[in-house]
Design a protein around this motif. Structure first.
Motif: not given
Length: 243
Positions: A210, A228-231, A233, A235
């Motif tokens: 990921n 990487h993605r957090e929700l 956003d 990051v």
């Protein structure tokens, strides 16, 4: 005057000044952007004059640029003195099979403090259709001796076309894979002193599919970025390897 150049370089490194960002413009021109004054941009005059032939940067170190001109001529360009030195040509020692294969060439440029020498690494890879054939060749150019030498072949697959090696702690680095179909990335370093390749251990998060990560150099250290993605956003984590 070599003494003046070395003194100027030493002062620049100690005071962290006289830094410029070199950009290629329209394949034929170079622009210099001053770090201390980003709005100050100037056009650099090419060593070979204003000819409409492609120029590719192969690497940079201590104010020297390794540049490929018109796809087959390589020279080192000192931006402070405006002088340049054309490197002797070197052929690819292995012959291509009769069937059409893809060939990729990769470079890395750096300064070896131990031998007081600037070195350019060239790696050539030949990969056949369906991966049934693979051949690699590695050579090193030494500015001190002004000649190329064949070294131990490179047994990894470089991932990105024409990727340049990043210099940190006297070692050039590239992202590689052990097999063409592998999704796992490895980091390989080339020690400019011993002229040997070795695998550099990566943080555990690099095994996570990921994450998209890349390698750069920052302040003389190896820098690893992981995206990487957090929700909703995006990051970006930055790792600096100081050992």
């Amino acid at each position: 005057d070599p003494y003046f150049i070395n003194l100027h370089l030493s002062y620049s490194l100690k005071t962290n000044t006289n830094h410029s960002l070199i950009l290629r413009h329209r394949k034929f021109q170079f622009l210099s952007v001053n770090y201390d004054s980003p709005k100050t941009t100037r056009r650099l005059e090419q060593p070979f004059g204003e000819q409409k032939k492609p120029i590719q940067i192969l690497g940079s170190c201590n104010g020297l640029l390794a540049v490929e001109y018109d796809y087959n001529r390589i020279f080192l360009w000192n931006l402070s003195t405006r002088k340049y030195q054309v490197l002797p040509s070197t052929k690819i020692d292995f012959s291509s099979p009769s069937i059409c294969y893809g060939r990729s060439i990769y470079y890395g440029f750096g300064y070896d403090l131990v031998s007081d020498d600037y070195k350019l690494v060239r790696m050539v890879q030949l990969l056949g259709e369906n991966d049934e054939y693979f051949h690699s060749e590695a050579k090193v150019y030494s500015l001190r001796s002004n000649c190329w030498r064949r070294i131990k072949d490179f047994c990894f697959y470089l991932i990105f076309y024409r990727e340049l090696g990043f210099l940190a702690n006297n070692v050039l680095h590239w992202m590689v894979s052990r097999t063409p179909e592998s999704s796992n990335r490895n980091l390989v370093g080339f020690d400019l002193r011993s002229e040997e390749f070795r695998v550099v251990e990566l943080p555990d998060f690099c095994l996570d599919e990921n994450f998209y990560f890349d390698v750069k150099a920052m302040g003389g250290y190896l820098c690893l970025t992981a995206t990487h993605r957090e929700l909703n956003d995006v990051v970006v984590d930055v790792w600096i390897m100081k050992e």
